[in-house]
Design an enzyme around this catalytic site. Structure first.
Site, PDB file in Angstrom:
ATOM      1  N   SER A  17     -10.401   0.124   6.832  1.00 17.30           N
ATOM      2  CA  SER A  17      -9.712   0.274   5.547  1.00 17.30           C
ATOM      3  C   SER A  17      -9.072  -0.991   4.981  1.00 17.30           C
ATOM      4  O   SER A  17      -8.670  -1.010   3.817  1.00 17.30           O
ATOM      5  CB  SER A  17      -8.660   1.373   5.640  1.00 17.30           C
ATOM      6  OG  SER A  17      -9.275   2.631   5.617  1.00 17.30           O
TER       7      SER A  17
ATOM      8  N   SER B 103      -9.822   2.451   2.746  1.00 13.84           N
ATOM      9  CA  SER B 103      -8.866   3.132   1.897  1.00 13.84           C
ATOM     10  C   SER B 103      -7.902   2.198   1.155  1.00 13.84           C
ATOM     11  O   SER B 103      -7.335   2.599   0.151  1.00 13.84           O
ATOM     12  CB  SER B 103      -8.043   4.100   2.741  1.00 13.84           C
ATOM     13  OG  SER B 103      -7.261   3.392   3.707  1.00 13.84           O
TER      14      SER B 103
ATOM     15  N   LYS C 110       0.856  -1.178   0.000  1.00 14.46           N
ATOM     16  CA  LYS C 110       0.000   0.000   0.000  1.00 14.46           C
ATOM     17  C   LYS C 110       0.898   1.235   0.000  1.00 14.46           C
ATOM     18  O   LYS C 110       1.919   1.263   0.696  1.00 14.46           O
ATOM     19  CB  LYS C 110      -0.902  -0.014   1.250  1.00 14.46           C
ATOM     20  CG  LYS C 110      -1.920   1.122   1.286  1.00 14.46           C
ATOM     21  CD  LYS C 110      -2.869   1.006   2.478  1.00 14.46           C
ATOM     22  CE  LYS C 110      -3.888   2.153   2.505  1.00 14.46           C
ATOM     23  NZ  LYS C 110      -4.821   2.062   3.641  1.00 14.46           N
TER      24      LYS C 110
END
Lengths: 489, 483
Positions: free
Chosen positions: A174, A150, A75
């Site tokens: 997330s 997210s 990420k």
């Protein structure tokens, strides 16, 4: 190769069925082929191939670390030495991190090959990945729909076979929410289990990194590599790390599963309620006992979360001021101009909204009414979980109230978007570990596409091994986790 | 300079003193705290506030803060927390300073000061840990500003006093006492030029007899004892003048300009920031248990007040000498070493250290630790005074040589230069007889009652003997011969 689990790939590599370079090339080719999914912000092709070649030499010696040669995605919230680390923001579009996050360092040490940096909502603020400066990552089950957020890029990459596994971070859902939307397995560990050093902070007291994978076994393998005390993170906890794979096959006989009635009531889509009912029946067949429980404070989680998370982010994001790194406006006339334009031009709408909310909540005269009140609610929620987990071994609930929604559908109404995190947020406030596992594939109404449905497992502090065991046992008797989106086979 | 406060007014003063803790590394990172390095060479990723970095508290800073707390008899918080003080400034990399707000590590304590022979107790409200900011450099950047982050993250202990002082003199006495204490404890190098010990003064005035405090002004960053006294006196005068002319004091921050000897307004209360303090979620609360406190207490050095009392009692020193000798731990240690090595009378040692040695150190602008004459060499000299080998006067000559030539010792110098005092009565007697024979006129004067002439004879004999005659012996014999 791209649908294989880490275990299967590791076996293939050791059996010389394919090399890491071949495997990496395969994933890189797919990343390019399916660039419309917008899963990656940065593709580190050259570095990936050289890491793969290095892994191959290690594999040839027969003495390679566990993840040697396995291509994964990071990420873009984790700092990666010499590689752009944008955090999904224009603010850091030019930021090349001068150091590795602890998680990155650990995964590098176990031989994992980083394919690139995955898309995400700007500074991890969002539930749909639509807040990314680089555009939304798209749901491979229906590219008109959101991936969730997210950690949207991470979920998309695993679901569409653009990485064998990925890292994510979870502040209010997330990891779990995009995992549910994209039909993969995601684990948010206990707060403090995985180091936050080098993980760009959104809300420090809630942020936690974790694995996003095809199944529970892979999550166990990845967590094994990510977890552990870090003397560079004061909030990481020096607690023994069990062998997460060792207990995967434990029996669920006698396991007490709590089902909070507040989580199965109004607001939950009927198809999800049905899928989850079927899933709990499956657990009953595995020998578990279902117990209805009540957690009255859960409904307070969303307002408390948005006060605390916003307050922390308003301070955490102050360092992005255009002075030392990141975006700087053109020709500032003075210091105030430098600050206001650099921040005004580089932060997105949602980030600004939360900075404003947080600044307000911490202001003199409002602090007690908002921040302190929210902290009290946070304590009540933790107490509620503590009580519940004294009564049952594990709590199960939905991950999301609805299936993945359409891109653009909720962007106009932030509160509607915030309600997306209804079932996940309280767990972050309590600091507990929780997982999202695929538990169905269904349509919300006639004619709508069949989309993945997630089941949430919530455990006690540091009970990741138990969560993984429960998830793994379910995945032995179901195949939802093996279903893959048709267009990206 | 004494306080110029008129009879009918009373000043109320409280000080906030920032002491830089003498730790090897910074309070939340491993970077060095050494002063004077090239700009930005001692700022690591944490100090720069790079994305993703996290603070980890330096245990030594906590240790030193607790030491201070124990030394002022303060309440040590069993549980203290770090808070973020939020504001934007280019030399504040994170956009917030990590400090302590609601639960500081050191709670209420006190320090006794002595002014004009009277002891006064000054309350200490609290002392909290925080990180220093970097430095903005506004010169030589052609209209731009430079930022040096070497200082960012340096540990500070901010010591806040009660508004217990009533004059600039008291404020300076408190500041000096604190300065002495932190150096005793070894928690701060006390270097004021380098900013290791800085003071903000809160000053207000009120009509004598009034209970309520007047509106205060805060004078920022005063870096010497002299300037503290001047700045406070100036501020007292300014406020009284303002009030006497029907004006009002506004709550504000003022800067002291040492060149013009005046304070001027920096910002008013209305312009003050809302710092939005909240507990830093990156740091855990600091827990201090009884066991930790006991360890620190056991390791605490003897403190200035206790040492002064002991010096008075054990060495029979007067208040002033004991005060001077215990003003720094190094000087006190030096004194005790000299006494121990020389086995001379403590008073003799004290006189030499506070007299000849201190004068020489002052003249050369040296600290005791850098004294060219160490305790052993001074002891060697004092021993020879004590056993009458040399007189005090000759000893000063020997000291001069000890000071200038590093590889010498008193015995060597006395031997080489033939400075040994003559105690041989025969030799002294011969000279006395000669001088008496040569100066019949003076002998006549003395015998007719002019006692003053005695000094003339002493001088003549000493001159003849190059100052080496034992003065006591000489006096005794001369008196006998002349009578």
């Amino acid at each position: 190769m791209h649908t294989k689990t880490i275990t299967a790939l590791a076996q293939g590599l050791r059996d010389r069925e394919f090399s890491s370079v071949e495997l990496t090339q395969h994933f890189l080719a797919r990343i390019h082929q399916y660039s419309e999914l917008n899963a990656y912000i940065t593709i580190t092709e050259e570095a990936a191939l050289s890491a793969a070649a290095h892994a191959d030499t290690l594999l040839a010696t027969g003495n390679a670390p566990t993840l040697a040669g396995i291509p994964i995605g990071q990420k873009d919230i984790f700092c990666t030495l010499g590689v752009k680390t944008s955090c999904g923001s224009k603010m850091l579009d030019n930021f090349i991190a001068p150091y590795n996050a602890t998680v990155v360092e650990k995964l590098n040490q176990t031989g994992a090959v980083m394919l690139g940096k995955l898309n995400m909502d700007e500074f991890a603020m969002g539930s749909s990945n639509e807040n990314s400066y680089y555009g939304a990552a798209k749901n491979p089950w229906d590219i008109a729909r959101v991936s969730g957020g997210s950690s949207g890029g991470s979920a998309v990459a695993v679901a569409a076979g653009l990485a064998a596994a990925a890292t994510g971070t979870d502040t209010g859902g997330s990891i779990r929410q995009p995992a549910a939307f994209c039909g993969i397995t995601g684990l948010k560990p206990t707060y403090g289990r995985v180091s936050r050093f080098g993980m760009i902070a959104y809300a420090s007291s809630l942020d936690q990194g974790g694995p996003m994978t095809h199944n529970a076994e892979d999550a166990a393998i990845l967590l094994q590599a990510m977890a552990g005390f870090d003397d560079k993170d004061s909030t990481s906890v020096n607690h023994p790390i069990p062998d997460y794979q060792a207990t995967l096959n434990d029996s669920l006989k006698g396991l007490k599963i709590g089902l909070p009635k507040e989580f199965f009531g109004e607001g939950l889509s009927a198809n999800i309620a049905t899928d989850l009912h079927n899933a709990t029946q499956e657990f009953q067949r595995l020998g578990a006992e279902l117990i209805e429980i009540s957690m009255p404070t859960l409904t307070l989680a969303i307002p408390a979360y948005y006060v605390i998370a916003s307050a922390e982010c308003s301070s955490n994001l102050s360092r992005f001021d255009g002075v030392r790194f990141g975006y700087r406006c053109e020709n500032p006339v003075d210091l105030a101009d430098l600050y206001t334009r650099s921040r005004g031009e580089a932060f997105g709408k949602e980030v600004k909204r939360r900075i404003l909310m947080g600044t307000y909540a911490l202001s003199a005269g409002y602090y007690d009414a908002y921040y302190l009140k929210a902290q009290k609610i946070r304590r009540l929620i933790s107490e509620d979980f503590k009580k519940a987990l004294a009564q049952v071994d594990i709590i199960m609930s939905p991950v999301t109230p609805t299936n993945a929604f359409g891109i653009g559908e909720k962007t106009a109404d932030p509160v509607q978007m915030y309600l997306e995190d209804l079932y996940t947020i309280a767990i972050n406030l309590a600091g507990l570990p929780a997982m999202s596992i695929p538990a169905g594939l269904s349509a919300e109404q006639e004619g709508a596409p069949m989309l993945p449905v997630g089941l949430q497992l919530i455990g006690n502090y540091f009970a990741e091994a138990q969560l993984l065991n429960v998830a793994h046992q379910y995945q032995q008797v179901t195949d939802w986790h093996q279903r893959k989106p048709a267009d990206f086979q | 300079m004494t306080s110029s406060t008129p009879e009918n007014w009373e000043a109320v003063i409280g000080l906030e003193i920032h002491t830089q803790l003498a730790t090897v590394s910074k309070i939340f990172s491993g970077a060095s705290t050494a002063y004077g390095a090239e700009p930005n060479t001692q700022a690591c990723a944490v100090d720069l506030g790079l994305p993703g970095v996290l603070p980890v508290v330096n245990a030594d800073a906590v240790h030193k803060a607790v030491m201070f707390g124990m030394a002022i008899d303060a309440h040590i918080a069993p549980y203290s927390i770090f808070a973020r003080k939020n504001y934007f400034y280019p030399d504040l990399p994170k956009g917030y300073q990590i400090s302590q707000m609601d639960l500081p590590i050191v709670g209420i304590g006190h320090l006794d000061i002595e002014v004009d022979g009277e002891t006064k107790r000054i309350g200490i409200t609290r002392a909290h840990l925080e990180e220093d900011a970097g430095k903005s450099l506004h010169e030589s950047f052609h209209g731009l500003s430079g930022i040096d982050l070497n200082r960012a993250g340096t540990p500070l202990l901010e010591i806040v006093s009660e508004p217990d002082m009533r004059s600039a003199k008291e404020a300076v006495a408190y500041m000096r006492k604190l300065h002495e204490l932190v150096r005793y404890l070894g928690i701060c190098d006390g270097n004021m030029q380098e900013g290791s010990f800085r003071c903000d003064a809160n000053v207000s005035v009120r009509p004598k007899g009034q209970q309520v405090f007047g509106t205060r002004a805060e004078i920022k960053n005063i870096n010497s004892f002299k300037f503290v006294e001047k700045a406070i006196n100036h501020e007292i005068e300014r406020q009284i003048e303002l009030l006497e002319n029907g004006g009002k004091v506004v709550q504000e921050t003022r800067l002291y300009d040492s060149d013009k000897d005046e304070t001027r307004s920096m910002r008013s209360k209305e312009e003050a920031n809302d710092y939005r303090y909240f507990p830093d979620p990156d740091l855990l609360p600091v827990h201090i248990d009884e066991e930790f406190k006991a360890t620190i207490k056991a390791d605490l050095p003897e403190l200035p007040d206790a040492k002064k009392l002991r010096f008075k009692n054990n060495y029979q020193l007067d208040n002033e000498s004991a005060g001077i000798l215990t003003a720094s731990r190094a000087l006190a240690d030096y004194f005790e070493q000299v006494v121990k090595i020389s086995t001379c009378e403590a008073k003799l040692c004290a006189n030499w250290i506070t007299g000849e040695l201190s004068a020489a150190l002052n003249k050369a602008d040296l600290e005791i630790n850098d004294s060219p004459v160490n305790a052993e060499r001074l002891a060697g000299l004092l021993r020879r005074i004590s056993d009458n080998t040399i007189s005090g006067k000759i000893a000063k000559q020997v000291f001069e040589i000890l000071w200038q030539q590093a590889d010498t010792d008193a015995d060597g110098i006395i031997e080489a230069q033939g400075l040994k005092q003559i105690t041989d009565t025969g030799a002294i007697e011969a000279i006395i007889d000669k001088i008496i024979a040569d100066n019949p006129g003076q002998v006549e004067q003395y015998r007719s009652g002019k006692d003053k002439v005695f000094g003339f004879f002493v001088g003549q004999v000493m001159k003849e003997m190059q100052g080496k005659a034992n003065p006591a012996e000489l006096n005794k014999m001369l008196k006998a011969k002349l009578s």
